[in-house]
Motif scaffolding. Structure first.
Motif, PDB file in Angstrom:
ATOM      1  N   TRP A 101       1.105  -1.374   0.518  1.00 18.50           N
ATOM      2  CA  TRP A 101      -0.040  -0.619  -0.155  1.00 18.50           C
ATOM      3  C   TRP A 101       0.947   1.092  -0.008  1.00 18.50           C
ATOM      4  O   TRP A 101       1.472   1.425   1.152  1.00 18.50           O
ATOM      5  CB  TRP A 101      -0.970  -0.172   1.159  1.00 18.50           C
ATOM      6  N   ILE A 102       1.182   1.905  -1.432  1.00 13.51           N
ATOM      7  CA  ILE A 102       2.283   2.809  -1.437  1.00 13.51           C
ATOM      8  C   ILE A 102       1.423   3.960  -0.711  1.00 13.51           C
ATOM      9  O   ILE A 102       2.367   5.099  -0.255  1.00 13.51           O
ATOM     10  CB  ILE A 102       2.126   3.256  -2.694  1.00 13.51           C
ATOM     11  N   ALA A 103       0.047   4.539  -0.967  1.00  9.42           N
ATOM     12  CA  ALA A 103      -0.870   6.024  -0.316  1.00  9.42           C
ATOM     13  C   ALA A 103      -1.551   5.438   0.473  1.00  9.42           C
ATOM     14  O   ALA A 103      -2.767   4.292  -0.566  1.00  9.42           O
ATOM     15  CB  ALA A 103      -0.621   6.884  -1.651  1.00  9.42           C
ATOM     16  N   PRO A 104      -1.916   5.922   1.193  1.00  8.39           N
ATOM     17  CA  PRO A 104      -3.280   5.804   1.413  1.00  8.39           C
ATOM     18  C   PRO A 104      -4.253   6.025   0.824  1.00  8.39           C
ATOM     19  O   PRO A 104      -4.163   7.510  -0.450  1.00  8.39           O
ATOM     20  CB  PRO A 104      -3.699   6.622   2.856  1.00  8.39           C
ATOM     21  N   VAL A 105      -5.498   5.906   0.859  1.00  4.83           N
ATOM     22  CA  VAL A 105      -6.401   6.110  -0.086  1.00  4.83           C
ATOM     23  C   VAL A 105      -8.205   6.568   0.128  1.00  4.83           C
ATOM     24  O   VAL A 105      -8.339   5.977   1.851  1.00  4.83           O
ATOM     25  CB  VAL A 105      -7.000   4.545  -1.122  1.00  4.83           C
ATOM     26  N   PHE A 106      -8.553   6.910   0.125  1.00  4.67           N
ATOM     27  CA  PHE A 106      -9.422   7.993   0.882  1.00  4.67           C
ATOM     28  C   PHE A 106     -11.152   8.481   0.058  1.00  4.67           C
ATOM     29  O   PHE A 106     -10.999   8.300  -1.409  1.00  4.67           O
ATOM     30  CB  PHE A 106      -9.304   9.731   1.314  1.00  4.67           C
ATOM     31  N   ALA A 107     -11.830   8.661   0.506  1.00  9.41           N
ATOM     32  CA  ALA A 107     -13.590   9.018   0.197  1.00  9.41           C
ATOM     33  C   ALA A 107     -13.361   9.579  -0.761  1.00  9.41           C
ATOM     34  O   ALA A 107     -12.785  11.283  -0.554  1.00  9.41           O
ATOM     35  CB  ALA A 107     -14.205   8.801   1.088  1.00  9.41           C
ATOM     36  N   GLY A 108     -13.912   9.165  -2.019  1.00 10.29           N
ATOM     37  CA  GLY A 108     -13.879   9.603  -3.240  1.00 10.29           C
ATOM     38  C   GLY A 108     -13.190   9.708  -4.342  1.00 10.29           C
ATOM     39  O   GLY A 108     -12.787  10.343  -5.138  1.00 10.29           O
ATOM     40  N   ASP A 109     -12.054   9.158  -3.869  1.00  6.55           N
ATOM     41  CA  ASP A 109     -10.939   8.634  -4.590  1.00  6.55           C
ATOM     42  C   ASP A 109     -11.669   7.583  -5.605  1.00  6.55           C
ATOM     43  O   ASP A 109     -12.222   6.945  -5.206  1.00  6.55           O
ATOM     44  CB  ASP A 109     -10.171   8.262  -2.844  1.00  6.55           C
ATOM     45  N   THR A 110     -10.935   7.641  -7.021  1.00  5.58           N
ATOM     46  CA  THR A 110     -11.436   6.843  -7.818  1.00  5.58           C
ATOM     47  C   THR A 110     -10.466   6.014  -7.973  1.00  5.58           C
ATOM     48  O   THR A 110      -9.349   6.530  -8.618  1.00  5.58           O
ATOM     49  CB  THR A 110     -12.238   6.911  -8.720  1.00  5.58           C
ATOM     50  N   LEU A 111     -10.436   4.569  -7.863  1.00  5.07           N
ATOM     51  CA  LEU A 111      -9.002   3.348  -8.062  1.00  5.07           C
ATOM     52  C   LEU A 111      -8.624   2.654 -10.129  1.00  5.07           C
ATOM     53  O   LEU A 111     -10.675   2.635  -9.907  1.00  5.07           O
ATOM     54  CB  LEU A 111      -8.663   2.723  -7.861  1.00  5.07           C
ATOM     55  N   SER A 112      -8.113   2.837 -10.587  1.00 10.44           N
ATOM     56  CA  SER A 112      -8.651   2.506 -11.828  1.00 10.44           C
ATOM     57  C   SER A 112      -7.682   0.990 -11.689  1.00 10.44           C
ATOM     58  O   SER A 112      -6.434   1.294 -11.467  1.00 10.44           O
ATOM     59  CB  SER A 112      -7.868   3.253 -13.118  1.00 10.44           C
ATOM     60  N   PHE A 113      -7.885  -0.312 -12.363  1.00  9.56           N
ATOM     61  CA  PHE A 113      -6.906  -1.161 -11.868  1.00  9.56           C
ATOM     62  C   PHE A 113      -6.783  -2.130 -13.319  1.00  9.56           C
ATOM     63  O   PHE A 113      -7.528  -1.662 -13.841  1.00  9.56           O
ATOM     64  CB  PHE A 113      -7.875  -2.388 -11.111  1.00  9.56           C
ATOM     65  N   GLN A 114      -5.051  -2.266 -12.982  1.00 11.89           N
ATOM     66  CA  GLN A 114      -5.093  -3.026 -13.911  1.00 11.89           C
ATOM     67  C   GLN A 114      -4.112  -4.480 -13.657  1.00 11.89           C
ATOM     68  O   GLN A 114      -3.961  -4.884 -12.519  1.00 11.89           O
ATOM     69  CB  GLN A 114      -4.245  -2.213 -15.548  1.00 11.89           C
ATOM     70  N   THR A 115      -4.096  -5.183 -14.341  1.00 14.55           N
ATOM     71  CA  THR A 115      -3.585  -6.375 -14.328  1.00 14.55           C
ATOM     72  C   THR A 115      -2.296  -6.881 -15.450  1.00 14.55           C
ATOM     73  O   THR A 115      -2.783  -6.876 -16.775  1.00 14.55           O
ATOM     74  CB  THR A 115      -3.685  -7.320 -13.858  1.00 14.55           C
TER      75      THR A 115
END
Lengths: 159, 147
Positions: A101-115
């Motif tokens: 976990w490189i940086a904290p994630v907060f309400a309102g954040d959208t993460l785009s995932f890839q594999t």
């Protein structure tokens, strides 16, 4: 894996999986259910913590990858099925590795995932299946905030 | 309240027992892992898992919750930046009663943050028959008493 049999998968392929939106509601609910510790649950404790405000549980951030993977996999399978082609049985996962976990994630954040498909190998114990290794990553805009590996079974097309 | 100084290498915390229901398996899966073998008994019976099974992400989260209940909630926990592995050893089924242990495997002071200490741990859950189901090897950060 994305509707493809083991034989067709090429290491090095990157798959874009889609987005997950973190909200105050889903962050709170995951914390209450699975990590009811002060810095996730309580504004004052969070203000005095490492991240300065309430943040998503690390396992929530990793779990958020999965619905994106499932949706991308489902869309790929439907596209292949619509061409009348045979689909592989969906395989099970073996686990996760090297979660960072490189940086904290907060309400309102959208993460785009890839594999990224890192590696594939046959399994002596299960001749109809192969094992693939994936490197998974979630981005907030262009910032990489979570990384982990995973392993899963993929059905072989066979003879 | 457990601070960093209160832990010892080799210390073992008991986890559980915790009964797993079909309802919670389906509810977590609907949100995070909507695949037939986590959502529907009939589809699950004919799948590679051979029956309704919890998502591995759910199993990991339940293990984390049991660690919280055992000692983390009542501690100076600050967070974590990484976990080495989460291994799904066998499928977790509805009706399983999970229990296990969390062992402290290493403790060291943080070089970059003198008010923080770092714990390595190995946690494992087994079912009521003694079959190991899930293992987590990872790291937690705790506040120090002197902080």
């Amino acid at each position: 894996m994305m509707g493809q049999f083991y034989e067709e998968l090429e290491p090095g392929t990157i798959y874009k999986l889609g987005d997950y939106q973190f909200t105050d509601e889903n962050i709170k609910r995951f914390s209450e259910n699975f990590a009811p510790v002060g810095f996730h649950m309580d504004d004052e404790a969070a203000a005095n913590g490492l991240f300065g405000k309430r943040s998503a549980v690390g396992f929530h951030i990793c779990s958020a990858w999965m619905p994106c993977f499932v949706a991308a996999n489902k869309a790929a399978r439907e596209s292949i099925a619509s061409r009348g082609e045979h689909l592989p049985e969906i395989g099970a996962g073996f686990g996760l590795e090297t979660m960072k976990w490189i940086a904290p994630v907060f309400a309102g954040d959208t993460l785009s995932f890839q594999t990224t498909l890192v590696n594939k190998r046959p399994l002596k114990s299960k001749p109809q299946w192969g094992l693939i290794e994936l490197f998974n990553e979630g981005f907030r805009d262009s910032e990489s905030v979570v990384r982990f590996g995973s392993k899963m079974l993929v059905a072989k097309r066979g003879q | 309240m457990h601070h960093f100084e209160d832990f010892n290498v080799g210390q073992v915390f008991k986890l559980g027992p915790r009964k797993i229901t079909a309802e919670e398996i389906k509810s977590f899966a609907a949100e995070f892992d909507p695949q037939p073998f986590h959502l529907n008994e009939d589809a699950a019976n004919s799948s590679v898992l051979g029956g309704l099974s919890a998502s591995g992400f759910h199993t990991g989260a339940i293990l984390l919750r049991l660690i919280c209940d055992a000692f983390l909630t009542n501690s100076s926990i600050l967070g974590s930046s990484n976990m080495e592995s989460l291994s799904w050893l066998k499928p977790v089924r509805a009706g399983d009663e999970l229990s296990g242990t969390c062992e402290v495997t290493a403790l060291r002071a943080s070089v970059s943050r003198p008010t923080m200490g770092i714990m390595n741990f190995t946690a494992r859950l087994h079912d009521q028959h003694g079959t190991d189901k899930v293992e987590l090897i990872g790291t937690f950060f705790f506040g120090r008493k002197s902080a």
